[in-house]
Scaffold this active site. Structure first.
Site, PDB file in Angstrom:
ATOM      1  N   HIS A 111       0.840  -1.203   0.000  1.00 29.15           N
ATOM      2  CA  HIS A 111       0.000   0.000   0.000  1.00 29.15           C
ATOM      3  C   HIS A 111       0.873   1.250   0.000  1.00 29.15           C
ATOM      4  CE1 HIS A 111      -2.881   2.714   2.509  1.00 29.15           C
ATOM      5  NE2 HIS A 111      -2.930   3.016   1.228  1.00 29.15           N
ATOM      6  N   VAL A 143       5.592   2.662   2.820  1.00 29.75           N
ATOM      7  CA  VAL A 143       4.805   1.619   2.145  1.00 29.75           C
ATOM      8  C   VAL A 143       4.338   0.655   3.235  1.00 29.75           C
ATOM      9  CG1 VAL A 143       4.785  -0.285   0.493  1.00 29.75           C
ATOM     10  CG2 VAL A 143       6.054   1.797  -0.047  1.00 29.75           C
ATOM     11  N   GLU A 144       3.024   0.426   3.286  1.00 33.06           N
ATOM     12  CA  GLU A 144       2.437  -0.493   4.260  1.00 33.06           C
ATOM     13  C   GLU A 144       2.328  -1.864   3.587  1.00 33.06           C
ATOM     14  OE1 GLU A 144      -1.345  -0.282   7.282  1.00 33.06           O
ATOM     15  OE2 GLU A 144      -1.667   0.380   5.228  1.00 33.06           O
ATOM     16  N   ILE A 145       3.058  -2.833   4.131  1.00 37.77           N
ATOM     17  CA  ILE A 145       3.042  -4.192   3.585  1.00 37.77           C
ATOM     18  C   ILE A 145       2.010  -5.000   4.359  1.00 37.77           C
ATOM     19  CG2 ILE A 145       4.409  -6.275   3.178  1.00 37.77           C
ATOM     20  CD1 ILE A 145       6.917  -4.520   3.127  1.00 37.77           C
ATOM     21  N   THR A 175      -3.077   1.954   8.511  1.00 41.04           N
ATOM     22  CA  THR A 175      -2.995   3.386   8.190  1.00 41.04           C
ATOM     23  C   THR A 175      -4.331   3.986   7.738  1.00 41.04           C
ATOM     24  OG1 THR A 175      -2.184   2.744   6.014  1.00 41.04           O
ATOM     25  CG2 THR A 175      -0.536   3.355   7.659  1.00 41.04           C
TER      26      THR A 175
END
Length: 329
Positions: free
Chosen positions: A70, A81-83, A119
């Protein structure tokens, strides 16, 4: 990095990131067509901001190779970056996703799968609380000043315009539909009726040049008709009350993400909140906000806010336990 819409170009890729519209059917179609071109070991990632990865992976023939990456908008400026790890995502797929994020110079956090992940879910509480205040008769200018005084990089109404009201409405409707299919109740945030009303009259945000603000080349000004649609109450709350509502809504939701196992570490929660949506950086992060105040004081103030503004402010059970035992994140 090669952007494109031609599926044939995907042959030989190690990693594909899908960034299509937030719609299950559209994403499922793209997943199937992309996978048909990929080697068995390739990783397929979705850039979804809210749809659970485990659900999206149902369209995949290789759910172990399916992951969420994301990115935040604007991508060239936002460092995070949200994994997102789905139920069947393998450790190797996570490692490869993590490596990729590092290679392109971004900061990764790893979270477990859930609706809105970490998030989007917590960020949403900030903008929606500001919109709920508008509905209650708080002057829009006071709401925006409170957001900036709290240390947020952008005030809530302007931020919702940037993200777009139509997207917020689409996500809410999709959530409602998904929860109904799962037989779960859906509790709509009091601010959502405002978003719906403005979308109905075409004020869908910055992309249309009109939302809570009128947008033009010179900048933005609050839409003058806003106070006619949502009349300003004679008695206005103090600025401290507004700031606390905006900050406690976020911190409390972050605590719930720890409680539910969405967040894997306190560090990811704090880093994600600052780099992801700009949670007042001087506070050290959404969970550190609670640590600095102390769980006991946080619980007491959250309960005051809950009594006045609704049960969404009821302190997360994990913080109540910390208040009793002297624990912290």
């Amino acid at each position: 990095i090669t952007p494109g819409t031609d599926f044939a170009l995907l042959q030989g890729c190690d990693l594909v990131i899908e960034a299509v519209f937030e719609d299950r059917a559209v994403k499922a179609d793209v997943t199937k067509r992309a996978e048909a071109q990929l080697a068995p070991g390739a990783v397929f990632a979705s850039n979804t901001s809210t749809l659970p990865i485990t659900g999206l992976a149902q369209a995949s023939l290789r759910p172990a190779n399916f992951i969420g990456l994301h990115f935040f908008s604007p991508v060239d400026k936002m460092p995070l970056v949200e994994i997102i790890v789905g139920k069947e995502t393998s450790a190797e797929t996570l490692a490869r996703g993590f490596d990729y994020v590092m290679q392109i110079g971004k900061t990764p956090i790893v979270v477990n799968d859930s609706r809105g992940f970490y998030t989007s879910r917590v960020f949403g509480t900030y903008v929606m609380e500001g919109i709920a205040m508008l509905k209650e008769g708080v002057h829009p200018r006071s709401i925006e000043v409170a957001g900036l005084q709290a240390g947020m990089p952008m005030p809530p109404l302007a931020l919702q315009d940037e993200v777009s009201l139509s997207l917020g409405l689409h996500v809410a409707d999709q959530t409602k539909k998904d929860l109904a299919a799962e037989g779960k109740p859906y509790a709509e945030h009091p601010g959502m009726s405002v978003v719906r009303q403005l979308c109905e009259i075409g004020r869908i945000g910055k992309k249309a040049g009109k939302g809570f603000y009128d947008w033009n080349e010179d900048g933005k000004t609050l839409w003058p008709e806003l106070t006619r649609l949502y009349p300003v109450a004679a008695q206005q709350p103090g600025q401290r009350e507004l700031i606390d509502r905006l900050m406690f809504a976020q911190a409390n939701e972050a605590a719930r993400c720890v409680e539910e196992g969405v967040l894997r570490s306190t560090a990811d929660g704090n880093i994600g909140s600052i780099f992801g949506w700009g949670f007042a950086p001087f506070q050290g992060g959404a969970l550190q906000f609670i640590n600095a105040m102390g769980a006991k004081a946080f619980v007491a103030r959250a309960r005051e806010l809950a009594a006045r503004h609704g049960k969404r402010f009821e302190p997360a059970a994990i913080v109540v336990r910390q208040a009793e035992t002297g624990g912290r994140f």
